[in-house]
Design a protein around this motif. Structure first.
Motif, PDB file in Angstrom:
ATOM      1  N   ALA A 337       0.818  -1.215   0.000  1.00 13.15           N
ATOM      2  CA  ALA A 337       0.000   0.000   0.000  1.00 13.15           C
ATOM      3  C   ALA A 337       0.852   1.266   0.000  1.00 13.15           C
ATOM      4  O   ALA A 337       0.543   2.236  -0.707  1.00 13.15           O
ATOM      5  N   VAL A 340       2.472   1.732  -3.547  1.00  7.32           N
ATOM      6  CA  VAL A 340       1.492   1.983  -4.611  1.00  7.32           C
ATOM      7  C   VAL A 340       0.831   3.351  -4.449  1.00  7.32           C
ATOM      8  O   VAL A 340       0.678   4.099  -5.423  1.00  7.32           O
ATOM      9  N   THR A 341       0.436   3.710  -3.222  1.00  6.59           N
ATOM     10  CA  THR A 341      -0.232   5.004  -3.039  1.00  6.59           C
ATOM     11  C   THR A 341       0.719   6.161  -3.295  1.00  6.59           C
ATOM     12  O   THR A 341       0.310   7.213  -3.796  1.00  6.59           O
ATOM     13  N   ALA A 344       1.001   6.368  -7.081  1.00  2.80           N
ATOM     14  CA  ALA A 344      -0.247   6.926  -7.610  1.00  2.80           C
ATOM     15  C   ALA A 344      -0.320   8.427  -7.359  1.00  2.80           C
ATOM     16  O   ALA A 344      -0.794   9.185  -8.206  1.00  2.80           O
ATOM     17  N   LEU A 360      -4.224   1.822  -8.370  1.00  2.00           N
ATOM     18  CA  LEU A 360      -5.052   1.816  -7.166  1.00  2.00           C
ATOM     19  C   LEU A 360      -6.093   0.712  -7.190  1.00  2.00           C
ATOM     20  O   LEU A 360      -6.356   0.066  -6.165  1.00  2.00           O
ATOM     21  N   LEU A 363      -4.463  -2.537  -6.281  1.00  2.51           N
ATOM     22  CA  LEU A 363      -4.248  -2.634  -4.836  1.00  2.51           C
ATOM     23  C   LEU A 363      -5.553  -2.916  -4.105  1.00  2.51           C
ATOM     24  O   LEU A 363      -5.614  -3.773  -3.211  1.00  2.51           O
ATOM     25  N   LEU A 364      -6.622  -2.233  -4.494  1.00  3.18           N
ATOM     26  CA  LEU A 364      -7.908  -2.395  -3.826  1.00  3.18           C
ATOM     27  C   LEU A 364      -8.548  -3.753  -4.110  1.00  3.18           C
ATOM     28  O   LEU A 364      -9.440  -4.180  -3.375  1.00  3.18           O
ATOM     29  N   HIS A 370      -8.774  -0.182   1.739  1.00  4.57           N
ATOM     30  CA  HIS A 370      -7.595   0.545   2.199  1.00  4.57           C
ATOM     31  C   HIS A 370      -7.880   2.053   2.134  1.00  4.57           C
ATOM     32  O   HIS A 370      -8.180   2.598   1.073  1.00  4.57           O
ATOM     33  N   ALA A 373      -5.764   4.374  -0.339  1.00  2.00           N
ATOM     34  CA  ALA A 373      -6.004   3.973  -1.727  1.00  2.00           C
ATOM     35  C   ALA A 373      -7.392   4.419  -2.186  1.00  2.00           C
ATOM     36  O   ALA A 373      -7.569   4.915  -3.310  1.00  2.00           O
ATOM     37  N   GLU A 376      -7.259   8.233  -2.731  1.00  2.00           N
ATOM     38  CA  GLU A 376      -6.584   8.616  -3.966  1.00  2.00           C
ATOM     39  C   GLU A 376      -7.415   8.245  -5.191  1.00  2.00           C
ATOM     40  O   GLU A 376      -7.428   8.974  -6.181  1.00  2.00           O
ATOM     41  N   LEU A 377      -8.109   7.113  -5.129  1.00  2.00           N
ATOM     42  CA  LEU A 377      -8.961   6.736  -6.258  1.00  2.00           C
ATOM     43  C   LEU A 377     -10.094   7.737  -6.416  1.00  2.00           C
ATOM     44  O   LEU A 377     -10.451   8.133  -7.543  1.00  2.00           O
TER      45      LEU A 377
END
Length: 537
Positions: A337, A340-341, A344, A360, A363-364, A370, A373, A376-377
């Motif tokens: 996480a 990746v975040t 992103a 994202l 990851l989700l 999360h 995440a 950010e999405l």
């Protein structure tokens, strides 16, 4: 998995049994050592541990292997085909002076090499079988962090024997469960009845853990300092001392503790990571980068250190280098996480919405809710103009995200995109009391934008001036101040503000950061969230 592991161990014990039937006096010591190794491996799993242990004890008695081990021909461990597993000492085996009210133990000058050399631990072998079995079962459960079961087993052992070692481990279990008062009751017995230096250090360590839970950080730091003073080569005590000093706001002292840790134990990976974070929190970016790179010299592929190198490169303006490291991390650790975040976020900063969305969502697919995440999405959909999808996700963030201020800021931006200034003002005001300067600044700016939409120019200007003072010059804030000055009849000021904004835009100095990251420059965007190391394992 456990059943398969034990089946293999049983096969190994059976093989040794067959060899013992024909083994001569020269081979028996080696087979005895191999049985001890298998026993140590077996103790890592609980369910079938006792059965395996009985088989091994039976072989020792049947073939009188105790005498074989005591003979001069008994091999050293290093002579075996494989070494027995190296277990971590349950207490410090060996960093700031102790507080004045902590009296040093007179026996600390010569601490035992391992716990098993203590007479207290040797007493375990003199207990009745039922007591020893419950005690060892409790240790095994504690090692697996099965705290309820560990408490039950150790309490049962204490009913049969009022041994200090049982009270000590039971206190550790109770402290881990958050039962500090109960833990102290047992520690009082241990403190009175035992002078072994490692046991004294263990008592201090358990007390420090309880103090941390009670947010009595100064007392916790004193206990850890006492341990490091008497056992200066014990790395975990230095690490925990640094954490306690961070929690008391003494960052210089925390840096000193981590420096002492890494001088003694340069292979402590977490020490390098925490040392980097401390310098970031102090705003000493050059020192942070130097520490981070020193850590990477030892651990060149460590994801935590590489992540910090990416963040520090971004803070220094090396955006391409930062993104290159972040992309490599996200590719190698697609379900990490933190990696990746961060990647992103960098993609969002340059409006690569599709790439950020793909990262994202991947990851989700594993970490369904999360918080960061999801946030950010939601922001990614917002910046891409997909307002319905953004609102659906951001509403979930308000419920599941611990950092609700950021969720409300994102919703405020969404309402502004829909020209619903009243809703935007309500959302941004929910975030305006956040203690972080970067978040509070953005909340003031969002509130001012909503007030501008409502033609409440004087109120908007007041908030914009406050936002302007909370950070470096920002083109967006300067443009909004120019609009206010123009509407309030100050055209010369409006011209000056617009010129300042254009200059910032031309120089590329504008801070265009989405509301999912406060930024390492502030020293506020990255929590120091390491848990203390449990010395008693």
């Amino acid at each position: 998995m456990f059943e398969a592991s034990f089946a293999q161990l049983f096969r190994a014990v059976e093989r040794v049994r067959l060899q013992l039937q024909t083994a001569d006096d020269g081979l028996r010591p080696y087979l005895a050592q191999e049985l001890l190794c298998l026993q140590a491996f077996g103790e890592q799993v609980i369910d079938q541990w006792m059965t395996l242990d009985e088989h091994i004890q039976d072989l020792f008695e049947t073939y009188d292997l105790g005498a074989a081990l005591s003979s001069d021909s008994s091999p050293a461990v290093s002579q075996l085909v494989f070494d027995p597993p190296q277990t971590r000492a349950p207490y410090p085996t060996q960093a700031s002076a102790p507080s004045s009210h902590l009296e040093p133990s007179p026996d600390f000058a010569n601490p035992p090499d391992a716990w098993v050399s203590s007479g207290l631990m040797q007493a375990v072998f003199d207990w009745p079988d039922q007591t020893a079995a419950q005690f060892r079962r409790g240790l095994a459960y504690f090692d697996l962090l099965m705290l309820d079961e560990a408490k039950q087993a150790l309490t049962a052992a204490l009913e049969h024997s009022d041994a200090l070692i049982i009270r000590l481990f039971l206190a550790a279990v109770l402290a881990a469960r958050g039962e500090g008062d109960e833990a102290r009751k047992h520690l009082r017995f241990v403190r009175v009845g035992e002078t072994d230096p490692t046991i004294t250090a263990a008592v201090w360590e358990i007390e420090a853990q309880v103090f941390l839970q009670e947010e009595r950080y100064r007392e916790a730091a004193e206990r850890f300092a006492a341990i490091t003073s008497h056992l200066p080569d014990h790395a975990d005590a230095w690490f925990n001392l640094a954490l306690a000093r961070i929690l008391t706001g003494r960052l210089d002292d925390a840096a000193a503790a981590l420096s002492a840790l890494l001088r003694r134990q340069p292979a402590d990976r977490e020490g390098w990571v925490l040392f980097t974070q401390v310098y970031v929190r102090q705003g000493a970016m050059e020192q942070a980068l130097a520490v981070c790179e020193a850590g990477l010299n030892r651990f060149p592929a460590d994801p935590d250190l590489l992540l910090w190198k990416s963040k520090l490169a971004h803070a220094a303006g090396a955006v391409e280098q930062s993104e290159q490291i972040a992309r490599a991390l996200a590719d190698q650790y697609p379900f990490d996480a933190a990696a990746v975040t961060w990647c992103a976020w960098l993609l969002l900063a340059r409006r690569s919405h599709a790439e950020a969305t793909a990262l994202l969502k991947r990851l989700l697919s594993v970490s369904r809710n999360h918080p960061l995440a999801l946030m950010e999405l939601g922001v990614t959909h917002l910046l891409a103009g997909e307002l319905e999808a953004a609102e659906r996700i951001l509403r979930v963030c308000v419920r599941v995200h611990t950092d609700t201020a950021l969720a409300w800021l994102a919703l405020s931006a969404l309402h502004l995109a829909r020209r619903d200034a009243s809703a935007a003002l309500r959302s941004s005001r929910r975030a305006s009391r956040d203690p972080r300067r970067a978040v509070r600044r953005l909340a003031l700016y969002q509130s001012a934008r909503a007030l501008l939409e409502l033609s409440r120019m004087a109120e908007a200007e007041s908030l914009l001036r406050a936002a302007h003072l909370l950070g470096p010059p920002d083109a967006g804030i300067l443009e909004a101040l120019a609009d206010c000055a123009e509407h309030l009849g100050r055209p010369e000021e409006a011209v000056r503000r617009r010129a300042q904004a254009r200059h910032l835009q031309d120089s590329g100095a504008r801070e265009d950061r989405p509301p999912t990251e406060a930024g390492v420059n502030d020293g506020e965007g990255e929590p120091l969230s390491h848990p203390p190391r449990v010395l008693l394992e």
